[in-house]
Design a protein around this motif. Structure first.
Motif, short mmCIF file in Angstrom:
data_model
loop_
_atom_site.label_atom_id
_atom_site.label_comp_id
_atom_site.label_asym_id
_atom_site.label_seq_id
_atom_site.Cartn_x
_atom_site.Cartn_y
_atom_site.Cartn_z
N SER A 74 0.82 -1.21 0.00
CA SER A 74 0.00 0.00 0.00
C SER A 74 0.86 1.27 0.00
O SER A 74 0.60 2.20 -0.77
CB SER A 74 -0.92 0.01 1.22
OG SER A 74 -1.88 -1.00 1.10
N ILE A 99 1.95 5.98 -7.26
CA ILE A 99 0.86 6.66 -7.98
C ILE A 99 0.95 8.17 -7.77
O ILE A 99 0.74 8.95 -8.71
CB ILE A 99 -0.51 6.11 -7.50
CG1 ILE A 99 -0.70 4.65 -7.93
CG2 ILE A 99 -1.66 6.95 -8.05
CD1 ILE A 99 -1.92 3.98 -7.31
N SER A 116 1.21 10.54 -10.94
CA SER A 116 0.05 11.32 -11.35
C SER A 116 -0.04 12.70 -10.67
O SER A 116 -0.69 13.59 -11.19
CB SER A 116 -1.23 10.55 -11.03
OG SER A 116 -1.39 10.42 -9.63
N TRP A 152 -1.66 13.16 -7.98
CA TRP A 152 -2.92 13.21 -7.24
C TRP A 152 -2.66 13.34 -5.76
O TRP A 152 -1.56 13.14 -5.28
CB TRP A 152 -3.75 11.96 -7.48
CG TRP A 152 -4.27 11.82 -8.91
CD1 TRP A 152 -4.40 12.79 -9.84
CD2 TRP A 152 -4.71 10.60 -9.52
NE1 TRP A 152 -4.91 12.29 -11.01
CE2 TRP A 152 -5.11 10.94 -10.84
CE3 TRP A 152 -4.83 9.29 -9.11
CZ2 TRP A 152 -5.61 10.00 -11.74
CZ3 TRP A 152 -5.34 8.37 -10.00
CH2 TRP A 152 -5.72 8.72 -11.29
N VAL A 207 -6.01 9.67 -2.15
CA VAL A 207 -6.57 8.95 -3.31
C VAL A 207 -5.60 7.86 -3.74
O VAL A 207 -6.02 6.74 -4.08
CB VAL A 207 -6.84 9.94 -4.47
CG1 VAL A 207 -7.28 9.21 -5.72
CG2 VAL A 207 -7.89 10.97 -4.07
N CYS A 208 -4.32 8.12 -3.70
CA CYS A 208 -3.32 7.13 -4.09
C CYS A 208 -3.34 5.94 -3.13
O CYS A 208 -3.21 4.79 -3.56
CB CYS A 208 -1.94 7.78 -4.12
SG CYS A 208 -1.82 9.09 -5.34
N LEU A 226 -6.37 3.75 -3.99
CA LEU A 226 -6.11 2.95 -5.19
C LEU A 226 -5.21 1.75 -4.89
O LEU A 226 -5.43 0.65 -5.40
CB LEU A 226 -5.50 3.82 -6.29
CG LEU A 226 -6.44 4.81 -6.97
CD1 LEU A 226 -5.68 5.68 -7.96
CD2 LEU A 226 -7.57 4.07 -7.68
N SER A 227 -4.21 1.95 -4.06
CA SER A 227 -3.32 0.83 -3.73
C SER A 227 -4.07 -0.22 -2.91
O SER A 227 -3.87 -1.43 -3.09
CB SER A 227 -2.09 1.32 -2.98
OG SER A 227 -2.43 1.77 -1.68
N ALA A 261 -7.30 -0.85 -3.17
CA ALA A 261 -8.18 -1.52 -4.13
C ALA A 261 -7.42 -2.58 -4.93
O ALA A 261 -7.95 -3.65 -5.20
CB ALA A 261 -8.82 -0.49 -5.05
N ALA A 262 -6.19 -2.29 -5.30
CA ALA A 262 -5.37 -3.26 -6.03
C ALA A 262 -5.10 -4.50 -5.17
O ALA A 262 -5.17 -5.64 -5.65
CB ALA A 262 -4.07 -2.61 -6.48
#
Length: 163
Positions: A66, A73, A77, A79, A83-84, A87-88, A90-91
């Protein structure tokens, strides 16, 4: 075995042979049931191993992956860092879900396996066939044999000539 060989064997030998063959059949049925159960247990073991792997990936990789993924990310990006991190996470959940899906597939295969049910059906079929077996028409029952022995004892011996 020819017909003459079967005629020369006594009733006791035939019963002993049939008993031996039935014993061998029962032992073979038991061995088949064990082999089928071993296969089902192996499938269940693979499925549970996949579930354990999914749990291990989710637990042990979340902190390290994570952080690494979130900072990667963010660097790529630009961002916001929160948010990053989402996303980690979720992966990681996606990877754990795929491993869990593999576990479900193998568990269903193990549950579908008929294992000993096939062997039990075969044994029931064999028993049904053996129950319908009728004695050979030439077979003599015990009561008929006793009756024949009485008749022979009642008759007088016959003298035979040598010519």
């Amino acid at each position: 075995m020819s017909a003459a060989d079967g005629a020369d064997r006594s009733l006791g030998q035939l019963v002993a042979s049939a008993t031996t063959e039935m014993s061998a059949l029962v032992h073979d049925e038991i061995a088949l049931a064990k082999a089928q159960l071993r296969q089902d247990v192996k499938r269940a073991g693979i499925g549970s191993g996949a579930f354990i792997a999914a749990a291990a990936v989710l637990i042990f990789s979340l902190p390290m992956l994570s952080f690494a993924l979130a900072y990667g990310i963010h660097a790529w990006s630009g961002w916001h860092l929160s948010v990053c991190f989402l996303l980690s996470f979720a992966a990681n959940v996606l990877v754990a879900g795929l491993l869990g899906l593999i576990g479900v597939v193998f568990a269903k295969k193990a549950k579908k396996g008929k294992g000993a049910q096939k062997t039990v059906a075969s044994a029931k079929e064999t028993a049904a066939v053996l129950q319908n077996v009728k004695p050979h028409p030439r077979a003599v029952t015990a009561s008929a044999r006793a009756e024949l022995a009485e008749r022979v004892a009642e008759t007088a011996p016959v003298a035979r000539s040598s010519s």
